[in-house]
Design a protein around this motif. Structure first.
Motif, short mmCIF file in Angstrom:
data_model
loop_
_atom_site.label_atom_id
_atom_site.label_comp_id
_atom_site.label_asym_id
_atom_site.label_seq_id
_atom_site.Cartn_x
_atom_site.Cartn_y
_atom_site.Cartn_z
N ARG A 1 7.62 -6.65 7.31
CA ARG A 1 6.42 -7.39 7.65
C ARG A 1 5.25 -7.00 6.75
NH1 ARG A 1 9.90 -9.64 9.62
NH2 ARG A 1 10.17 -10.43 11.74
N GLY A 2 5.51 -6.11 5.82
CA GLY A 2 4.48 -5.71 4.86
C GLY A 2 3.60 -4.57 5.31
N ARG A 3 3.96 -3.90 6.41
CA ARG A 3 3.15 -2.76 6.87
C ARG A 3 3.62 -1.48 6.19
NH1 ARG A 3 3.67 -5.03 12.89
NH2 ARG A 3 5.84 -4.80 12.27
N VAL A 4 2.67 -0.74 5.65
CA VAL A 4 2.93 0.53 4.98
C VAL A 4 2.26 1.63 5.79
CG1 VAL A 4 2.78 1.79 2.80
CG2 VAL A 4 2.83 -0.71 2.79
N VAL A 5 3.02 2.66 6.15
CA VAL A 5 2.50 3.71 7.04
C VAL A 5 2.82 5.07 6.44
CG1 VAL A 5 2.48 4.63 9.39
CG2 VAL A 5 2.94 2.20 9.02
N ARG A 6 1.79 5.92 6.41
CA ARG A 6 2.02 7.33 6.06
C ARG A 6 2.10 8.14 7.35
NH1 ARG A 6 -1.28 11.36 1.84
NH2 ARG A 6 -0.06 13.24 2.37
N ILE A 7 3.17 8.94 7.48
CA ILE A 7 3.47 9.63 8.72
C ILE A 7 3.55 11.13 8.46
CG2 ILE A 7 5.16 9.88 10.59
CD1 ILE A 7 6.10 7.02 9.92
N ASP A 8 2.94 11.91 9.34
CA ASP A 8 3.04 13.36 9.27
C ASP A 8 4.51 13.77 9.44
OD1 ASP A 8 3.20 16.14 10.44
OD2 ASP A 8 1.05 16.06 10.11
N GLY A 9 5.05 14.48 8.46
CA GLY A 9 6.46 14.80 8.49
C GLY A 9 6.85 15.77 9.58
N ALA A 10 5.90 16.57 10.07
CA ALA A 10 6.22 17.57 11.09
C ALA A 10 6.16 17.01 12.50
CB ALA A 10 5.28 18.77 10.97
N THR A 11 5.23 16.07 12.75
CA THR A 11 4.99 15.62 14.11
C THR A 11 5.29 14.15 14.35
OG1 THR A 11 2.68 15.02 13.66
CG2 THR A 11 3.14 17.32 14.29
N GLY A 12 5.39 13.35 13.28
CA GLY A 12 5.57 11.91 13.45
C GLY A 12 4.28 11.16 13.70
N THR A 13 3.15 11.83 13.58
CA THR A 13 1.84 11.20 13.81
C THR A 13 1.46 10.32 12.63
OG1 THR A 13 1.14 13.13 15.08
CG2 THR A 13 -0.59 11.64 14.31
N GLU A 14 0.93 9.15 12.93
CA GLU A 14 0.49 8.24 11.88
C GLU A 14 -0.79 8.74 11.24
OE1 GLU A 14 -1.39 3.80 11.83
OE2 GLU A 14 0.59 3.96 12.78
N ARG A 15 -0.80 8.83 9.91
CA ARG A 15 -2.00 9.24 9.19
C ARG A 15 -2.84 8.03 8.78
NH1 ARG A 15 -2.28 14.55 8.01
NH2 ARG A 15 -0.36 15.79 7.82
N TRP A 16 -2.20 7.00 8.27
CA TRP A 16 -2.90 5.75 7.97
C TRP A 16 -1.90 4.60 7.92
CZ3 TRP A 16 -0.72 3.81 3.67
CH2 TRP A 16 -0.42 4.64 2.59
N ARG A 17 -2.43 3.40 7.95
CA ARG A 17 -1.63 2.18 7.91
C ARG A 17 -2.32 1.19 7.00
NH1 ARG A 17 1.54 -0.84 12.52
NH2 ARG A 17 1.90 1.35 13.04
N ALA A 18 -1.53 0.46 6.21
CA ALA A 18 -2.08 -0.53 5.28
C ALA A 18 -1.16 -1.75 5.24
CB ALA A 18 -2.23 0.07 3.88
N GLU A 19 -1.67 -2.83 4.66
CA GLU A 19 -0.91 -4.06 4.51
C GLU A 19 -0.62 -4.31 3.03
OE1 GLU A 19 0.33 -5.97 6.87
OE2 GLU A 19 -0.54 -4.78 8.51
N ALA A 20 0.65 -4.63 2.74
CA ALA A 20 1.04 -4.86 1.35
C ALA A 20 0.88 -6.31 0.93
CB ALA A 20 2.49 -4.43 1.15
#
Length: 362
Positions: free
Chosen positions: A191-210
């Motif tokens: 769907r074009g969503r790009v997400v950066r995720i904390d590798g240790a906790t799974g917490t979302e750091r940011w979200r963007a649209e491609a």
């Protein structure tokens, strides 16, 4: 037990002759130089997904759509072992830092990931809770995967236990491989969503649209994320914030490959048969190479040149500053999988089922 049931049990369990007695070796990004020469070609007995081979200083490792992983000696091209993992291996494999364990994703509905010890020849653990198309990535102590039903899951590398899981978001699927970004992981869905995720906790750091569906893995370098879409677009995101730095959009809804990053130029393949050199700072097009066949597989830099596999059965090397063709050869089939370099080799996965390695001509 009835004979049919016994045969089914054996088939599901799979078997392997991968027992190397040593590790896979170290990752090695050394590329060959022109002129190129064919070193070896091997039949892998199965077709390939879109992901590249894994190349170390000892071996070339590939997954196939008949559910096998094939380990090939880097120098001789001799097949040192094959492992059966049950379902189609479409996505990106991962290797442990010590080179002993490979993590094999499978794409069927009842697929998952298998951790396999290549030195001892035994399965370490198996997680079967969702088909994986894009592949897996190894972080410090976890293996992160994205599933076709839209989940992102981190498994403990030692035993395969679930460390964290992000549930599905609507009807989105993950076709592209997750990408390591420091200690985090970057994922992009169809769907074009790009997400950066904390590798240790799974917490979302940011979200963007491609700006369009993402089927090709993002590329990461020097604080930037480059995302290609199936609608003719490429966007550069700031790796820390996710904010858009620039974006380009072709007039046609073209399939765009993963970007290959070479200094201050991106080399990107388009399904109209072009490879385009794009300035990393501005997004301006610097050059354009036009071939006869569509380019959907990710190209790769070899020094200051770009190697490209095409759907008209050619391997082409073009000048990274001008886009001019410098070398080419005809292959036995189309190239739909990303190219790979390592250990002084350029490795192409060629239809219908051949692994082809080139090195610098003596």
């Amino acid at each position: 037990m009835r004979p049919v049931a016994l045969l089914l049990l054996v088939a599901l369990a799979g078997c392997s002759t991968i027992q190397l007695g040593e590790t896979l070796g170290d990752p090695n990004a050394t590329a060959p130089t022109l002129p190129l020469d064919l070193l070896w070609e091997r039949d892998a007995d199965g077709a390939f997904g879109p992901s590249p081979a894994q190349v170390t200083d000892r071996y070339v490792v590939v997954g196939t759509r008949n559910g096998e992983v094939v380990v090939i000696d880097r120098e001789s091209g001799r097949i040192e072992g094959t492992g059966e993992f049950g379902d189609s291996v479409e996505g990106q494999l991962a290797v442990s830092p010590d080179g002993e364990t490979i993590y094999v994703p499978t794409a069927e509905q009842d697929g998952g990931v298998v951790a396999y010890d290549v030195r001892r020849g035994r399965r370490v653990w198996r997680w079967l809770d969702g088909g994986i198309q894009g592949g897996v990535v190894r972080l410090e102590s976890t293996v992160v995967l994205t599933t076709l039903d839209g989940r992102v899951v981190a498994l403990t590398a030692d035993d395969g236990a679930v460390a964290w899981e992000r549930p599905t978001s609507g009807t989105a699927q993950y076709q592209s491989a997750p990408v390591r970004l420091g200690g985090d992981v970057l994922v992009a869905d169809d769907r074009g969503r790009v997400v950066r995720i904390d590798g240790a906790t799974g917490t979302e750091r940011w979200r963007a649209e491609a700006g369009g569906p993402v089927y090709a893995a993002p590329a990461v370098a020097d604080g930037a994320v480059y995302v290609s879409t199936t609608r003719g677009g490429v966007v550069r995101l700031d790796a820390e914030t996710g904010s858009a730095v620039w974006s380009i959009q072709d007039e046609q809804a073209l399939r765009v490959s993963t970007a290959a990053i070479g200094g201050d130029v991106l080399a990107v393949g388009f399904s109209d048969g072009t490879v385009r050199g794009i300035d990393v700072a501005t997004g301006a097009e610097q050059w354009r190479y036009r071939g006869e066949g569509s380019v959907t597989a990710a190209p790769v830099w070899i020094g200051d040149r770009v190697a490209v596999g095409t759907l008209d059965k050619r391997l082409v090397v073009i000048d990274g500053a001008t886009g001019g063709e410098e070398w080419s050869t005809e292959l036995r089939g189309r190239v739909k999988s990303a190219l790979a370099v390592g250990g002084g080799l350029l490795v192409a996965l060629v239809e219908p089922r051949h692994v082809v390695a080139f090195h610098t001509a003596p």
